[in-house]
Design an enzyme around this catalytic site. Structure first.
Site, mmCIF file in Angstrom:
data_model
loop_
_atom_site.group_PDB
_atom_site.id
_atom_site.type_symbol
_atom_site.label_atom_id
_atom_site.label_comp_id
_atom_site.label_asym_id
_atom_site.label_seq_id
_atom_site.Cartn_x
_atom_site.Cartn_y
_atom_site.Cartn_z
ATOM 1 N N GLY A 12 0.781 -0.209 5.385
ATOM 2 C CA GLY A 12 1.264 -1.072 6.450
ATOM 3 C C GLY A 12 0.307 -2.146 6.899
ATOM 4 O O GLY A 12 0.370 -2.595 8.047
ATOM 5 N N SER B 202 -10.874 -3.308 4.995
ATOM 6 C CA SER B 202 -9.534 -2.745 4.874
ATOM 7 C C SER B 202 -9.126 -2.116 6.197
ATOM 8 O O SER B 202 -9.960 -1.873 7.072
ATOM 9 C CB SER B 202 -9.528 -1.676 3.780
ATOM 10 O OG SER B 202 -8.318 -0.953 3.773
ATOM 11 N N THR C 137 0.853 -1.185 0.000
ATOM 12 C CA THR C 137 0.000 0.000 0.000
ATOM 13 C C THR C 137 0.890 1.236 0.000
ATOM 14 O O THR C 137 2.075 1.158 0.331
ATOM 15 C CB THR C 137 -0.898 -0.038 1.257
ATOM 16 O OG1 THR C 137 -1.606 -1.266 1.274
ATOM 17 C CG2 THR C 137 -1.876 1.098 1.302
ATOM 18 N N ASP D 59 -8.180 -10.162 1.518
ATOM 19 C CA ASP D 59 -8.534 -9.350 2.687
ATOM 20 C C ASP D 59 -9.837 -9.829 3.322
ATOM 21 O O ASP D 59 -10.203 -9.385 4.410
ATOM 22 C CB ASP D 59 -8.678 -7.873 2.297
ATOM 23 C CG ASP D 59 -7.410 -7.081 2.545
ATOM 24 O OD1 ASP D 59 -6.441 -7.659 3.071
ATOM 25 O OD2 ASP D 59 -7.380 -5.888 2.203
ATOM 26 N N THR E 159 -3.745 0.888 -2.957
ATOM 27 C CA THR E 159 -3.129 -0.411 -2.683
ATOM 28 C C THR E 159 -3.404 -1.449 -3.763
ATOM 29 O O THR E 159 -4.406 -1.358 -4.481
ATOM 30 C CB THR E 159 -3.661 -0.943 -1.338
ATOM 31 O OG1 THR E 159 -3.060 -2.209 -1.046
ATOM 32 C CG2 THR E 159 -5.173 -1.119 -1.366
#
Length: 624
Positions: A509, A486, A421, A461, A439
């Site tokens: 991160g 997210s 990202t 994710d 990202t």
């Protein structure tokens, strides 16, 4: 590094000379970073591999400011602003260049969240360009033939993990509403660099080295683009050209986002995903043609009376979790503790634990799940949560609370939280501001390269399973058309009394984005640091267990702090992979009434101040 720089950082951030030397040494500026092991579902994955610690100095400018992850991208944004472009115009030019010079982190094959402050309308908007699950996706997408969740790499490398990219549709919509320069002109810097070439940075080379074997295993065209003939990463300084990307960008510049979502580019994307020889995905032409961005209401709360802090709402958990952390800390006199002390690390880590416990249970795509958003940031609820914190003993493994608005039991999420990202913060000369986190998810996304760009692996994710061990449904499970949760936390801070812009910040991160962003806000508010000093602060944090991670080699990585945390029940882990990429801008001048901005620490040096993370290669720059 000069003694002056050492003294400045030592005095203002608490990073002593010895600590900075250790940080620079452990970062590995002379060679590629070691690969980061892949997590099993539910485990925390540290950010991209460390590539060194290069001290940055705060930047000042009189008219505008850009802070972003690569000097070439920053220059593109600054040049657009100098031509009279808006903050959104600059963000588009930046994203296109980052696609080329930082391909491991973001690009047109991925998604983004953007906060946009329209000063003229005095309104903050939240643009959701998050990827979506294909229409043929099912809750068992990542369940193997044995009935168990796939290992991470088995899920990510190939077509299975690719979601419908969203960043281009979102940027096009934002440009129609807020752009000043012609859309086609915003692609010129990236097209020129793609055709003429650029020198591979040390960070890009190190990132390639970290996944070289996986890139080679996926074959062409990525293998020959990123690797030498012997399978090693192309070295820093190597000139790299990408004529295929130039052609792709030229088509999008001419015909708009439809050139990407319909026609030949879309067909090539689908063919790459569905035709993968070992791990095909379910993305179809209808998914691309039917993608739409979302315009959502930002999530905001007042901190310490003076500051109105605003973030991205679900499907990002970042805005809520940052505000929960701040809301819990309202009950404590954090300023009196000083940064980089045992008590500060303990207290802030405990606030993180409570925020992450709620995040794991309640936050997902609000178009599919009823998220108790207002209840999660309710001041009274957060005061109750704060009472769970003891300064003598850690909470350990936290339990989620029961905020107002909860209507049924949800299961604990087990999705891996992977990064790749980048973040940019921009303010233009009209006072409009952008805070955008963008990202492709894991480093180099799914490793699938099409027409010069990489495709995301954003579907990982999602929770790999639809229910938890107790059989309760998981909010962040896979569903057709759903947007995965997210941690991205683009943030804009306002004066709570007047509504005036004070600053914008955010970071890459993975799931640690929440901690990095909150840390910097605490630095600028409770501890009175300027934006660069706040970014420089050592990273530390905790999530949904008793483990507290601290940045290896930093001031807080001492026997006294480690032993002090252990005495309070923390399991302490030192990590050199706390690779934040914070980029922030703040108003640094004087208002019409002669008062300085709330975050101004050197009023008169410039109307705006910008900071870039020393753990990455970004810069801050503006026009005078």
């Amino acid at each position: 590094m000069t003694a002056t720089v050492f003294h400045r950082l030592s005095r203002t951030t608490g990073l002593g000379i010895a600590a900075l030397v250790v940080l620079a040494a452990c970062g590995g500026n002379d060679g590629p970073a070691a690969p980061v092991a892949a997590p099993e579902p539910g485990q925390y994955m540290p950010p991209e591999p460390p590539t060194g610690y290069t001290p940055k100095t705060i930047a000042y400018a009189g008219k505008d400011m850009v802070a972003a992850a690569n000097p070439l991208a920053v220059k593109a944004g600054v040049d657009i602003l100098a031509k009279g472009g808006s903050a959104v115009d600059a963000a588009i030019a930046l994203q296109m260049v980052l696609n080329l010079v930082e391909p491991q982190s973001s690009g047109i094959g991925g998604g983004a969240f953007m906060l946009y402050f329209d000063k003229g309308a005095d309104k903050l908007l939240a643009y959701d360009g998050r990827e979506t699950a294909p229409r043929n996706a099912t809750p068992d997408l990542f369940i193997g033939a044995d009935g168990k969740p796939l290992g991470f790499l088995a899920a990510v490398d190939g077509g299975l993990s690719v979601g419908t990219p969203g960043v281009l549709r979102m940027l096009e919509a934002a440009h129609r509403a807020h752009g000043k320069l012609p859309w086609k002109d915003l692609f010129d810097p990236a097209i020129a660099l793609s055709e003429n070439g650029f020198a591979i940075s040390q960070r890009m080379s190190a990132s390639i080295a970290g996944v070289a074997a996986r890139i080679e295993a996926q074959g062409e065209p990525g293998a020959s683009y990123f690797l030498n003939a012997d399978g090693t990463a192309k070295a820093a300084g190597t000139m790299l050209r990408n004529p295929e990307l130039a052609a792709t960008l030229r088509a999008i510049a001419t015909d708009g986002a439809n050139a990407f979502y319909r026609g030949e580019i879309a067909r090539d994307i689908v063919a790459k995903v569905s035709g993968h020889p070992t791990n095909p995905g379910r993305l179809a032409l209808d998914d691309l043609a039917g993608y739409t961005h979302k315009l959502r209401e930002p999530v905001c709360a007042v901190y310490r009376v003076q500051y109105r802090v605003c973030g991205m709402p679900p499907p990002s958990s970042g805005g809520i979790a940052v505000l929960q952390t701040l809301g819990i800390l309202q009950s404590f006199d954090l300023a009196s503790l000083q940064p980089n002390t045992l008590d500060a690390v303990h207290l802030v880590s405990e606030a993180y634990r409570l925020a992450y416990a709620d995040r794991a249970l309640y936050v997902a795509d609000p178009d599919f799940v009823r998220v108790p958003q207002a209840g999660l940031i309710d001041a009274d609820y957060l005061k109750k949560r704060a009472k769970l914190i003891s300064m003598q003993k850690t909470i350990g493994t936290p339990e989620a609370g029961t905020p107002p608005g909860v209507y049924h039991t949800m299961g604990r999420d087990n999705s891996p939280a992977l990064p790749s990202t980048t973040h940019m913060s921009i303010i233009d000369r009209a006072g409009n501001a952008v805070s955008m986190t963008t990202t492709i998810e894991n480093g180099f996304g799914s490793l699938q390269m099409v027409r010069g760009f990489l495709l995301n692996n954003q579907l990982t994710d999602f929770s790999f399973s639809a229910t938890d061990a107790a059989g309760d449904p998981i909010a962040n499970s896979v569903q057709a058309g759903k947007r995965p949760r997210s941690s991205m936390a683009p943030t804009i801070i306002f004066n709570a009394a007047t509504g005036e812009f004070e600053g914008a910040i955010g970071s890459p991160g993975g799931s640690a984005i929440i901690q990095y962003t909150a840390k910097s806000i605490l630095g600028m508010t409770d501890w009175g640091l300027n934006v660069q000093q706040a970014i420089n602060l050592p990273n530390f944090g905790a999530q949904t267990n008793a483990t507290t991670s601290i940045e290896k080699g930093s001031l807080i990585d001492t026997a006294a702090i480690r032993d002090g945390l252990k005495a309070r029940g923390h399991t302490v882990v030192q990590t050199d992979s706390f690779t934040s990429g914070l980029h922030g801008v703040v108003f640094n001048g004087l208002r019409a009434d002669g008062k300085a901005g709330l975050l101004a620490r050197n009023p008169g040096a410039g109307t705006y101040a910008g900071g870039a993370d020393p753990r990455r290669e970004g810069t801050a720059q503006g026009n005078d």
